[in-house]
Design an enzyme around this catalytic site. Sequence first.
Site, PDB file in Angstrom:
ATOM      1  N   ARG A 158       0.832  -1.223   0.000  1.00  0.00           N
ATOM      2  CA  ARG A 158       0.000   0.000   0.000  1.00  0.00           C
ATOM      3  C   ARG A 158       0.860   1.265   0.000  1.00  0.00           C
ATOM      4  O   ARG A 158       0.529   2.268   0.649  1.00  0.00           O
ATOM      5  CB  ARG A 158      -0.940   0.025   1.208  1.00  0.00           C
ATOM      6  CG  ARG A 158      -2.010  -1.056   1.172  1.00  0.00           C
ATOM      7  CD  ARG A 158      -2.939  -0.853  -0.031  1.00  0.00           C
ATOM      8  NE  ARG A 158      -4.152  -1.637   0.103  1.00  0.00           N
ATOM      9  CZ  ARG A 158      -4.320  -2.875  -0.351  1.00  0.00           C
ATOM     10  NH1 ARG A 158      -3.316  -3.508  -0.968  1.00  0.00           N
ATOM     11  NH2 ARG A 158      -5.469  -3.500  -0.216  1.00  0.00           N
ATOM     12  N   SER A 227     -11.038  -1.146   2.564  1.00  0.00           N
ATOM     13  CA  SER A 227     -10.302  -1.296   3.832  1.00  0.00           C
ATOM     14  C   SER A 227      -9.999   0.077   4.386  1.00  0.00           C
ATOM     15  O   SER A 227      -9.437   0.923   3.687  1.00  0.00           O
ATOM     16  CB  SER A 227      -8.965  -1.996   3.598  1.00  0.00           C
ATOM     17  OG  SER A 227      -9.178  -3.309   3.184  1.00  0.00           O
ATOM     18  N   GLU A 323      -5.640   3.569   5.988  1.00  0.00           N
ATOM     19  CA  GLU A 323      -5.190   3.300   4.625  1.00  0.00           C
ATOM     20  C   GLU A 323      -5.845   4.314   3.698  1.00  0.00           C
ATOM     21  O   GLU A 323      -5.296   4.724   2.685  1.00  0.00           O
ATOM     22  CB  GLU A 323      -5.610   1.866   4.277  1.00  0.00           C
ATOM     23  CG  GLU A 323      -5.068   1.321   2.996  1.00  0.00           C
ATOM     24  CD  GLU A 323      -6.147   1.182   1.959  1.00  0.00           C
ATOM     25  OE1 GLU A 323      -6.567   2.206   1.397  1.00  0.00           O
ATOM     26  OE2 GLU A 323      -6.545   0.036   1.674  1.00  0.00           O
TER      27      GLU A 323
HETATM   28  N1  EPU Z   1     -10.609 -11.794   9.530  1.00  0.00           N
HETATM   29  C1  EPU Z   1     -11.216 -11.905  10.765  1.00  0.00           C
HETATM   30  N2  EPU Z   1     -12.516 -11.518  10.870  1.00  0.00           N
HETATM   31  C2  EPU Z   1     -13.228 -11.060   9.803  1.00  0.00           C
HETATM   32  C3  EPU Z   1     -12.614 -10.950   8.542  1.00  0.00           C
HETATM   33  C4  EPU Z   1     -11.290 -11.307   8.431  1.00  0.00           C
HETATM   34  O1  EPU Z   1     -10.619 -12.324  11.738  1.00  0.00           O
HETATM   35  O2  EPU Z   1     -14.419 -10.738   9.995  1.00  0.00           O
HETATM   36  C5  EPU Z   1      -9.200 -12.235   9.411  1.00  0.00           C
HETATM   37  C6  EPU Z   1      -9.114 -13.647   8.819  1.00  0.00           C
HETATM   38  O3  EPU Z   1      -8.110 -14.341   9.477  1.00  0.00           O
HETATM   39  C7  EPU Z   1      -8.681 -13.377   7.392  1.00  0.00           C
HETATM   40  C8  EPU Z   1      -7.827 -12.138   7.556  1.00  0.00           C
HETATM   41  O4  EPU Z   1      -8.472 -11.390   8.580  1.00  0.00           O
HETATM   42  O5  EPU Z   1      -7.951 -14.449   6.875  1.00  0.00           O
HETATM   43  C9  EPU Z   1      -7.683 -11.322   6.290  1.00  0.00           C
HETATM   44  O6  EPU Z   1      -8.977 -10.960   5.808  1.00  0.00           O
HETATM   45  P1  EPU Z   1      -9.236 -10.747   4.244  1.00  0.00           P
HETATM   46  O7  EPU Z   1      -8.673 -11.863   3.485  1.00  0.00           O
HETATM   47  O8  EPU Z   1     -10.664 -10.404   4.056  1.00  0.00           O
HETATM   48  O9  EPU Z   1      -8.338  -9.519   3.834  1.00  0.00           O
HETATM   49  P2  EPU Z   1      -7.819  -8.200   4.585  1.00  0.00           P
HETATM   50  O10 EPU Z   1      -6.404  -8.443   4.995  1.00  0.00           O
HETATM   51  O11 EPU Z   1      -8.774  -7.805   5.654  1.00  0.00           O
HETATM   52  C10 EPU Z   1      -6.771  -7.177   2.441  1.00  0.00           C
HETATM   53  C11 EPU Z   1      -6.835  -5.893   1.683  1.00  0.00           C
HETATM   54  C12 EPU Z   1      -8.129  -5.837   0.863  1.00  0.00           C
HETATM   55  C13 EPU Z   1      -8.142  -7.008  -0.097  1.00  0.00           C
HETATM   56  C14 EPU Z   1      -8.065  -8.312   0.736  1.00  0.00           C
HETATM   57  C15 EPU Z   1      -7.984  -9.558  -0.112  1.00  0.00           C
HETATM   58  C16 EPU Z   1      -5.590  -4.290   3.004  1.00  0.00           C
HETATM   59  C17 EPU Z   1      -5.641  -3.049   3.856  1.00  0.00           C
HETATM   60  N3  EPU Z   1      -6.748  -4.765   2.579  1.00  0.00           N
HETATM   61  O12 EPU Z   1      -7.830  -7.148   3.398  1.00  0.00           O
HETATM   62  O13 EPU Z   1      -8.092  -4.640   0.104  1.00  0.00           O
HETATM   63  O14 EPU Z   1      -9.317  -7.026  -0.892  1.00  0.00           O
HETATM   64  O15 EPU Z   1      -6.861  -8.272   1.550  1.00  0.00           O
HETATM   65  O16 EPU Z   1      -6.732  -9.684  -0.684  1.00  0.00           O
HETATM   66  O17 EPU Z   1      -4.499  -4.786   2.726  1.00  0.00           O
HETATM   67  C18 EPU Z   1      -8.782  -2.358   0.150  1.00  0.00           C
HETATM   68  O18 EPU Z   1      -7.575  -2.060   0.194  1.00  0.00           O
HETATM   69  O19 EPU Z   1      -9.657  -1.457   0.155  1.00  0.00           O
HETATM   70  C19 EPU Z   1      -9.151  -3.748   0.150  1.00  0.00           C
HETATM   71  C20 EPU Z   1     -10.434  -4.124   0.195  1.00  0.00           C
END
Ligand code: EPU
Length: 331
Positions: A158, A227, A323
Amino acid sequence: MQQLLAQDARHYSTFRLAATLAKVTVLSSLAELQHYQPQQLPLLLGEGSNSIFLSDWPGEILRYVAAGRQLEVSGDQLHLHVEAGHNWHQLVSWSVGQGWWGLENLALIPGSVGAAPVQNIGAYGAELADTCSYVDFFHWQSRQVQRLTAAECRFGYRDSIFKQQLAGKGVIVAVGFCLKRNGSPKLNYNGLDHLTAQASLLDVMNAVIAVRRKKLPDPAILPNCGSFFKNPVIPAALFQQLYQQYPAMPHYPQPQQQVKLAAAWLIEQVGLKGYQLGGVACYQQQPLVLVNQNNGTAAELLQLITLIQQAVFARFGVQLEPEVRLLRHHD
Ligand code: EPU
């Protein structure tokens, strides 16, 4: 050139907080940009899917909307040159429709092509840096367009030179991509693991679209900017201490003895998933996303941010950083 006065900020940010933007200038070609002589440097804005206006904005805002696309095929590679105002998802679906591999995991990300390199957009195991070959940047000072190679863009998680040394120094006018005819699916994200290595380009894009639709609110229906916080990257030594206490903590090893944590998990652990504060809330299906569900205000949003940051810091000693770009004018 188009100049729009006293604009409603809700049309310029997908979080839709009420505010007034004094003047929005819209430029639709490089020639217009080269002739444009603002009195003060403007604030640049794309489609507003990662920017939130916390106050009225008295200064000038610039939207650069040139959206042309040029391509050159050499062997099994496609060299694409896309102007900054082109919509991101339209580029992804066009490239997938033409059979070019590279952008499919980045389907449905809101925003423009020009905004994509700024924070090196990423999702589902891919990021812009994987396919970006250069960025064309118009400098206010020299009024020249400089081509930065991908290495010169210093892409990180990012992050890029456009958020650091070049912030406020000019305008991204185009992005170059290199896509491939013969690719293979990137399926390392666990929501895509039902696909096999034989999955087609279209299968991958459709799977990504399905996961996004399930987890992330559609900004056209429920205002949000995706995010809200970055996933925190912490030293491996600090992670080891936390991990002993919280063995279920999701973690992703990074280069240079660092570990990335899942901010969504940290927020869920402190009990704030689904939490509502006035008109804003922490989204129930994905707590990393904040939503404006009922005409929230900037004050409510700021309170919610502080509440989340303080709760996570108190429990884990980890600081969450926004972010999203928060825009507040100080008189
Ligand atoms: N998780 C929880 N509870 C929840 C949801 C998620 O504990 O309700 C935990 C789970 O362990 C899960 C982990 O968080 O495996 C990661 O969640 P997720 O895969 O949904 O992704 P994220 O890390 O929350 C990032 C990006 C997203 C992108 C997703 C998928 C950032 C700041 N965000 O989110 O990007 O779509 O990965 O690759 O890095 C954005 O930047 O606007 C965005 C949506």
